[in-house]
Design a protein around this motif. Structure first.
Motif, PDB file in Angstrom:
ATOM      1  N   GLU A   1       0.822  -1.201   0.000  1.00  0.00           N
ATOM      2  CA  GLU A   1       0.000   0.000   0.000  1.00  0.00           C
ATOM      3  C   GLU A   1       0.861   1.259   0.000  1.00  0.00           C
ATOM      4  N   VAL A   2       1.987   1.219   0.721  1.00  0.00           N
ATOM      5  CA  VAL A   2       2.895   2.370   0.732  1.00  0.00           C
ATOM      6  C   VAL A   2       3.461   2.594  -0.661  1.00  0.00           C
ATOM      7  N   ARG A   3       3.906   1.524  -1.289  1.00  0.00           N
ATOM      8  CA  ARG A   3       4.469   1.654  -2.641  1.00  0.00           C
ATOM      9  C   ARG A   3       3.421   2.137  -3.636  1.00  0.00           C
ATOM     10  N   LEU A   4       2.211   1.569  -3.565  1.00  0.00           N
ATOM     11  CA  LEU A   4       1.143   2.013  -4.463  1.00  0.00           C
ATOM     12  C   LEU A   4       0.792   3.475  -4.206  1.00  0.00           C
ATOM     13  N   GLY A   5       0.621   3.837  -2.939  1.00  0.00           N
ATOM     14  CA  GLY A   5       0.284   5.219  -2.602  1.00  0.00           C
ATOM     15  C   GLY A   5       1.360   6.191  -3.056  1.00  0.00           C
TER      16      GLY A   5
ATOM     17  N   GLN B   1      -7.094  11.093  -7.899  1.00  0.00           N
ATOM     18  CA  GLN B   1      -5.931  10.225  -7.738  1.00  0.00           C
ATOM     19  C   GLN B   1      -5.181  10.610  -6.464  1.00  0.00           C
ATOM     20  N   VAL B   2      -5.012  11.894  -6.223  1.00  0.00           N
ATOM     21  CA  VAL B   2      -4.325  12.346  -5.007  1.00  0.00           C
ATOM     22  C   VAL B   2      -5.087  11.907  -3.761  1.00  0.00           C
ATOM     23  N   TYR B   3      -6.402  12.143  -3.749  1.00  0.00           N
ATOM     24  CA  TYR B   3      -7.193  11.766  -2.573  1.00  0.00           C
ATOM     25  C   TYR B   3      -6.994  10.291  -2.229  1.00  0.00           C
ATOM     26  N   HIS B   4      -7.057   9.448  -3.243  1.00  0.00           N
ATOM     27  CA  HIS B   4      -7.039   8.012  -2.973  1.00  0.00           C
ATOM     28  C   HIS B   4      -5.626   7.460  -2.815  1.00  0.00           C
ATOM     29  N   ALA B   5      -4.634   8.130  -3.373  1.00  0.00           N
ATOM     30  CA  ALA B   5      -3.244   7.761  -3.076  1.00  0.00           C
ATOM     31  C   ALA B   5      -2.954   8.057  -1.604  1.00  0.00           C
ATOM     32  N   LEU B   6      -3.451   9.190  -1.115  1.00  0.00           N
ATOM     33  CA  LEU B   6      -3.302   9.501   0.304  1.00  0.00           C
ATOM     34  C   LEU B   6      -4.051   8.492   1.168  1.00  0.00           C
ATOM     35  N   ALA B   7      -5.212   8.065   0.713  1.00  0.00           N
ATOM     36  CA  ALA B   7      -5.966   7.047   1.453  1.00  0.00           C
ATOM     37  C   ALA B   7      -5.171   5.740   1.527  1.00  0.00           C
ATOM     38  N   LEU B   8      -4.495   5.368   0.439  1.00  0.00           N
ATOM     39  CA  LEU B   8      -3.659   4.162   0.467  1.00  0.00           C
ATOM     40  C   LEU B   8      -2.539   4.306   1.494  1.00  0.00           C
ATOM     41  N   LEU B   9      -1.913   5.474   1.535  1.00  0.00           N
ATOM     42  CA  LEU B   9      -0.854   5.702   2.519  1.00  0.00           C
ATOM     43  C   LEU B   9      -1.401   5.654   3.940  1.00  0.00           C
ATOM     44  N   LEU B  10      -2.583   6.202   4.136  1.00  0.00           N
ATOM     45  CA  LEU B  10      -3.220   6.155   5.451  1.00  0.00           C
ATOM     46  C   LEU B  10      -3.528   4.713   5.848  1.00  0.00           C
ATOM     47  N   LEU B  11      -4.077   3.939   4.924  1.00  0.00           N
ATOM     48  CA  LEU B  11      -4.372   2.538   5.230  1.00  0.00           C
ATOM     49  C   LEU B  11      -3.106   1.780   5.607  1.00  0.00           C
TER      50      LEU B  11
END
Length: 123
Positions: free
Chosen positions: A4-8, A45-55
């Motif tokens: 998730e970190v790499r994807l985000g 894309q930014v919103y959900h990349a940040l969500a991936l980092l949060l997860l």
């Protein structure tokens, strides 16, 4: 969480690059309507990349992360293609990505681990 970190991080890198590309290279080439569509893709894309980092940070539900990832590809990706090509049929793909975003948020909302996620966020 490492995935998730790499994807985000990868999606954030692309969002910054695509945002700059849109603001500079595409501004003179696209109509204001198509530029707005492109910018919407970057924003989500930014919103959900940040969500991936949060997860990843709170070890949230992996299924939500996959929904966000697929949502970025389908929602933002279809908007980029639509804006760059003008082919309106790509607009039919966008809602599928939107539904995946919504599904990811619902998974997070109703996950057994949501209480743990909220605890780790201090909420």
């Amino acid at each position: 969480p490492a995935l998730e970190v790499r994807l985000g991080a990868g999606f954030m890198f692309l969002a910054v690059g695509l945002g700059a590309f849109g603001a500079h290279a595409l501004k003179a080439r696209l109509s204001p309507e198509m530029l707005t569509i492109f910018e919407t893709g970057v924003r989500y894309q930014v919103y959900h990349a940040l969500a991936l980092l949060l997860l990843a940070a709170v070890r949230g539900p992996g299924k939500a992360a996959w929904c966000f990832t697929a949502g970025i590809v389908l929602f933002s990706g279809s908007l980029y293609i639509l804006a760059l090509t003008g082919v309106k049929k790509w607009g039919a793909v966008t809602p599928i990505g939107g539904v995946l975003f919504l599904a990811g948020w619902l998974i997070l909302l109703f996950s057994r681990r949501s209480a743990t996620v909220l605890d780790r966020l201090g909420l």
